[in-house]
Motif scaffolding. Structure first.
Motif, PDB file in Angstrom:
ATOM      1  N   MET A 169       0.839  -1.191   0.000  1.00 35.85           N
ATOM      2  CA  MET A 169       0.000   0.000   0.000  1.00 35.85           C
ATOM      3  C   MET A 169       0.872   1.237   0.000  1.00 35.85           C
ATOM      4  O   MET A 169       1.816   1.355   0.765  1.00 35.85           O
ATOM      5  N   MET A 170       0.537   2.179  -0.887  1.00 34.63           N
ATOM      6  CA  MET A 170       1.283   3.413  -0.928  1.00 34.63           C
ATOM      7  C   MET A 170       0.771   4.338   0.144  1.00 34.63           C
ATOM      8  O   MET A 170      -0.419   4.633   0.214  1.00 34.63           O
ATOM      9  N   LYS A 171       1.649   4.841   0.976  1.00 37.74           N
ATOM     10  CA  LYS A 171       1.233   5.700   2.072  1.00 37.74           C
ATOM     11  C   LYS A 171       1.873   7.056   1.952  1.00 37.74           C
ATOM     12  O   LYS A 171       2.981   7.214   1.495  1.00 37.74           O
ATOM     13  N   ARG A 172       1.150   8.077   2.375  1.00 30.66           N
ATOM     14  CA  ARG A 172       1.739   9.384   2.478  1.00 30.66           C
ATOM     15  C   ARG A 172       2.521   9.472   3.769  1.00 30.66           C
ATOM     16  O   ARG A 172       2.152   8.907   4.777  1.00 30.66           O
ATOM     17  N   THR A 173       3.608  10.199   3.699  1.00 24.05           N
ATOM     18  CA  THR A 173       4.423  10.364   4.876  1.00 24.05           C
ATOM     19  C   THR A 173       4.418  11.807   5.306  1.00 24.05           C
ATOM     20  O   THR A 173       3.628  12.611   4.819  1.00 24.05           O
ATOM     21  N   LEU A 174       5.339  12.131   6.204  1.00 22.41           N
ATOM     22  CA  LEU A 174       5.473  13.486   6.707  1.00 22.41           C
ATOM     23  C   LEU A 174       4.192  13.972   7.347  1.00 22.41           C
ATOM     24  O   LEU A 174       3.618  14.982   6.974  1.00 22.41           O
ATOM     25  N   MET A 175       3.689  13.241   8.315  1.00 25.09           N
ATOM     26  CA  MET A 175       2.490  13.637   9.020  1.00 25.09           C
ATOM     27  C   MET A 175       2.865  14.515  10.198  1.00 25.09           C
ATOM     28  O   MET A 175       3.929  14.410  10.767  1.00 25.09           O
TER      29      MET A 175
ATOM     30  N   PHE B 295     -13.018   6.140  -2.486  1.00 25.63           N
ATOM     31  CA  PHE B 295     -12.989   5.686  -3.872  1.00 25.63           C
ATOM     32  C   PHE B 295     -13.185   4.178  -3.973  1.00 25.63           C
ATOM     33  O   PHE B 295     -12.865   3.561  -4.987  1.00 25.63           O
ATOM     34  N   GLY B 296     -13.708   3.569  -2.907  1.00 22.29           N
ATOM     35  CA  GLY B 296     -14.040   2.153  -2.952  1.00 22.29           C
ATOM     36  C   GLY B 296     -12.900   1.217  -2.640  1.00 22.29           C
ATOM     37  O   GLY B 296     -13.060   0.004  -2.746  1.00 22.29           O
ATOM     38  N   TYR B 297     -11.751   1.741  -2.230  1.00 21.71           N
ATOM     39  CA  TYR B 297     -10.594   0.900  -1.960  1.00 21.71           C
ATOM     40  C   TYR B 297     -10.470   0.667  -0.455  1.00 21.71           C
ATOM     41  O   TYR B 297     -10.521   1.609   0.338  1.00 21.71           O
ATOM     42  N   ASP B 298     -10.280  -0.582  -0.075  1.00 21.46           N
ATOM     43  CA  ASP B 298     -10.140  -0.962   1.331  1.00 21.46           C
ATOM     44  C   ASP B 298      -8.652  -1.151   1.640  1.00 21.46           C
ATOM     45  O   ASP B 298      -8.022  -2.098   1.159  1.00 21.46           O
ATOM     46  N   PHE B 299      -8.101  -0.257   2.439  1.00 15.70           N
ATOM     47  CA  PHE B 299      -6.669  -0.308   2.728  1.00 15.70           C
ATOM     48  C   PHE B 299      -6.296  -1.479   3.629  1.00 15.70           C
ATOM     49  O   PHE B 299      -5.144  -1.914   3.626  1.00 15.70           O
TER      50      PHE B 299
ATOM     51  N   TRP C   9      -5.856  10.789   3.926  1.00 14.44           N
ATOM     52  CA  TRP C   9      -5.966   9.360   3.662  1.00 14.44           C
ATOM     53  C   TRP C   9      -4.774   8.917   2.819  1.00 14.44           C
ATOM     54  O   TRP C   9      -4.196   9.707   2.074  1.00 14.44           O
ATOM     55  N   PRO C  10      -4.403   7.649   2.908  1.00 11.80           N
ATOM     56  CA  PRO C  10      -3.340   7.149   2.024  1.00 11.80           C
ATOM     57  C   PRO C  10      -3.783   7.226   0.566  1.00 11.80           C
ATOM     58  O   PRO C  10      -4.976   7.318   0.259  1.00 11.80           O
ATOM     59  N   ILE C  11      -2.817   7.208  -0.312  1.00 16.87           N
ATOM     60  CA  ILE C  11      -3.105   7.186  -1.743  1.00 16.87           C
ATOM     61  C   ILE C  11      -3.572   5.783  -2.138  1.00 16.87           C
ATOM     62  O   ILE C  11      -2.931   4.788  -1.806  1.00 16.87           O
ATOM     63  N   TYR C  12      -4.694   5.709  -2.821  1.00 15.75           N
ATOM     64  CA  TYR C  12      -5.193   4.410  -3.271  1.00 15.75           C
ATOM     65  C   TYR C  12      -4.656   4.119  -4.678  1.00 15.75           C
ATOM     66  O   TYR C  12      -4.345   5.048  -5.427  1.00 15.75           O
ATOM     67  N   PRO C  13      -4.537   2.861  -5.069  1.00 16.21           N
ATOM     68  CA  PRO C  13      -4.034   2.530  -6.406  1.00 16.21           C
ATOM     69  C   PRO C  13      -5.124   2.704  -7.464  1.00 16.21           C
ATOM     70  O   PRO C  13      -6.042   1.896  -7.578  1.00 16.21           O
ATOM     71  N   ALA C  14      -5.041   3.768  -8.215  1.00 14.58           N
ATOM     72  CA  ALA C  14      -6.025   4.022  -9.264  1.00 14.58           C
ATOM     73  C   ALA C  14      -5.861   3.021 -10.397  1.00 14.58           C
ATOM     74  O   ALA C  14      -4.743   2.734 -10.828  1.00 14.58           O
TER      75      ALA C  14
ATOM     76  N   ALA D 231       0.115  -2.749  -4.028  1.00  9.33           N
ATOM     77  CA  ALA D 231      -1.088  -2.731  -3.188  1.00  9.33           C
ATOM     78  C   ALA D 231      -0.913  -3.807  -2.122  1.00  9.33           C
ATOM     79  O   ALA D 231      -1.099  -4.989  -2.393  1.00  9.33           O
ATOM     80  N   GLU D 232      -0.542  -3.379  -0.935  1.00 12.54           N
ATOM     81  CA  GLU D 232      -0.254  -4.320   0.137  1.00 12.54           C
ATOM     82  C   GLU D 232      -1.245  -4.137   1.287  1.00 12.54           C
ATOM     83  O   GLU D 232      -1.521  -3.009   1.695  1.00 12.54           O
ATOM     84  N   PRO D 233      -1.792  -5.216   1.822  1.00  8.49           N
ATOM     85  CA  PRO D 233      -2.756  -5.108   2.924  1.00  8.49           C
ATOM     86  C   PRO D 233      -2.128  -4.462   4.158  1.00  8.49           C
ATOM     87  O   PRO D 233      -0.939  -4.627   4.432  1.00  8.49           O
ATOM     88  N   ASP D 234      -2.954  -3.708   4.881  1.00  3.82           N
ATOM     89  CA  ASP D 234      -2.535  -3.099   6.136  1.00  3.82           C
ATOM     90  C   ASP D 234      -3.604  -3.417   7.173  1.00  3.82           C
ATOM     91  O   ASP D 234      -4.554  -2.660   7.373  1.00  3.82           O
ATOM     92  N   ALA D 235      -3.451  -4.572   7.808  1.00  2.00           N
ATOM     93  CA  ALA D 235      -4.477  -5.053   8.739  1.00  2.00           C
ATOM     94  C   ALA D 235      -4.705  -4.101   9.896  1.00  2.00           C
ATOM     95  O   ALA D 235      -5.788  -4.068  10.481  1.00  2.00           O
TER      96      ALA D 235
END
Length: 462
Positions: free
Chosen positions: A1-7, A229-233, A392-397, A445-449
């Motif tokens: 899963m692509m994640k945004r950083t610098l929070m 956008f319908g994506y489950d991280f 929110w994290p970036i979803y894979p379009a 696209a990697e699961p993040d339980a």
């Protein structure tokens, strides 16, 4: 899963002021505008470049700044401003196919990744000094890809329910809705109170279903804990079931006759014009609206903004904060140095300060937000960030075969049918496209339980 950083923390975000900003999908047709005479270089020849944008809420401001650059620059550069509507993406695709691409492109959080993957954008690292790198935050997956920078931030965006306080008072409704059922009921009451005068309870710009749902269903879903956008991280799969009650609520509003007639062909600017005249009770949109009702369509009504409703009144996620980019350099530009000089002008302190102080958006650039005054614009207070806004994290379009989700949902709103079957079909097609993109296009696209939507609130990109 692509994640945004610098929070960072909420206190820093409030200091940066990420409020009234431009919408992702402004409409209203196409316009190509000349922007003044350019200064000429020693040879008397001009270097002509073009800047394409889909924004209309700030078009007059940008036109003014382009004309200022054309008059003042001593390099013989002349910029043509081209303002597009909801066909911006299609027109840009065509321009790259016909070798008529612009030199500078307006990019947004929901377009920059796609434009990058299509090869439309050129990295700007060669032009960035250490000072510029320190001034403008780098945001992976938003303005930086594979370690290279493709844009710089200007302002940020929140999403809210915009409502007509006069019509609310006339209908005897004291507070904006906080649940989907209240949204349906309130739309009905507003319509009953206003229909004789041509006013209806709710509207969205369904001329472009993707634009309409991106500013409405998305934020309701995100506030309720579902990917907009319908994506489950958590599972790294597409699952549109979280949108089911939202689409059903919108359909109920339309079936009740509480939605403005003709929304099938309604673009965002005509919607705003109708709202400014008092013909719409509620809609959901970006934080560009305060500037719109001051500069573009002066409101004849008393209006305000409130948090978007959630499915059941409980906040289980965060209202997606948007931003991190503004202008990008076209990969097809034959005059990249000239285009960069224009971009450098637009990213100058004076332009960015004016942008905030005139109410077009509140800066994401720390050095600007520290000195620029908060704009005195009606309604802006409702869009200021709060504990329920977050990144929110970036979803894979992906590009599924067949009808896209927004079009499928709007078709159901108009014609009815089996929404569960529609969602099952979308899940199947989108996940097939995701699998193909992972196998063939390098998409990750990697699961993040442990993903917790509720934990996003109050945190924004730095």
């Amino acid at each position: 899963m692509m994640k945004r950083t610098l929070m960072t923390s909420m206190s820093l975000v409030l200091a940066l002021g990420l409020a009234a900003c431009g919408n992702g999908n402004s409409g209203g047709g196409n316009a190509a505008e000349g922007s003044g005479d350019a200064a000429t270089g020693g040879s008397g020849e001009k270097t002509k470049i073009s800047y394409w944008t889909g924004d209309r809420h700030d078009a007059d401001f940008v036109k003014e700044k382009v004309a200022e650059f054309n008059r003042a620059n001593t390099d013989g550069i002349e910029v043509e401003l081209v303002v597009k509507g909801d066909d911006f993406d299609t027109a840009l695709d065509l321009s790259f196919q016909t070798s008529d691409a612009p030199d500078v492109i307006r990019v947004k959080e929901n377009t920059i990744q796609t434009f990058y993957k299509k090869g439309f954008l050129a990295p700007i690292d060669e032009f960035l000094t250490d000072e510029l790198k320190a001034k403008f935050p780098a945001m992976p997956d938003l303005n930086e890809f594979d370690g290279k920078r493709y844009s710089l931030p200007n302002y940020g965006t929140t999403m809210r329910l915009v409502y007509n306080k006069d019509l609310f008072a006339k209908a005897g409704v004291e507070n904006p809705p906080t649940t989907l059922q209240e949204l349906v009921d309130t739309a009905k009451k507003l319509t009953e109170a206003g229909k004789a005068d041509g006013a209806y309870g709710f509207a969205l710009n369904f001329k472009s279903p993707s634009s309409a749902f991106a500013r409405s269903a998305r934020v309701i879903a995100e506030m309720s804990g579902y990917g907009g956008f319908g994506y489950d991280f958590k599972t790294a799969r597409y699952d549109f079931s979280g949108l089911e009650p939202i689409i059903n609520a919108f359909k109920q509003i339309k079936d009740d006759g509480s939605m403005l007639p003709g929304v099938e062909s309604l673009d965002i600017d005509p919607l705003r014009a109708q709202f400014a005249e008092g013909k719409i009770g509620m809609y959901i949109s970006y934080s560009s609206e305060p500037g719109v009702y001051k500069n573009q369509f002066p409101a004849k009504i008393d209006w305000a903004a409130a948090p978007a409703p959630t499915i059941d009144g409980m906040v289980k996620g965060a209202s997606g904060f948007l931003g991190g980019q503004w202008l990008s350099l076209s990969s097809k530009s034959e005059n990249k140095e000239a285009a960069w000089k224009f971009m450098q002008f637009m990213y100058g302190d004076q332009v960015l300060t004016d942008y905030q102080e005139k109410g077009f958006g509140i800066s994401m650039v720390p050095s600007i937000s520290a000195v620029a005054a908060t704009p005195d614009v009606n309604g802006i207070e409702g869009f200021l960030p709060n504990k329920n806004d977050g990144v929110w994290p970036i979803y894979p379009a992906v590009a599924p075969e067949g009808m896209k989700s927004d079009d499928a949902f709007f078709k159901y709103m108009l014609n009815g049918g089996d929404l569960k079957a529609v969602i099952a079909d979308l899940n199947k097609r989108y996940n097939a496209a995701l699998d193909s993109a992972i196998a063939n296009d390098g998409i990750k696209a990697e699961p993040d339980a442990g993903f917790d939507p509720a934990g996003l609130g109050g945190k924004f990109a730095k």
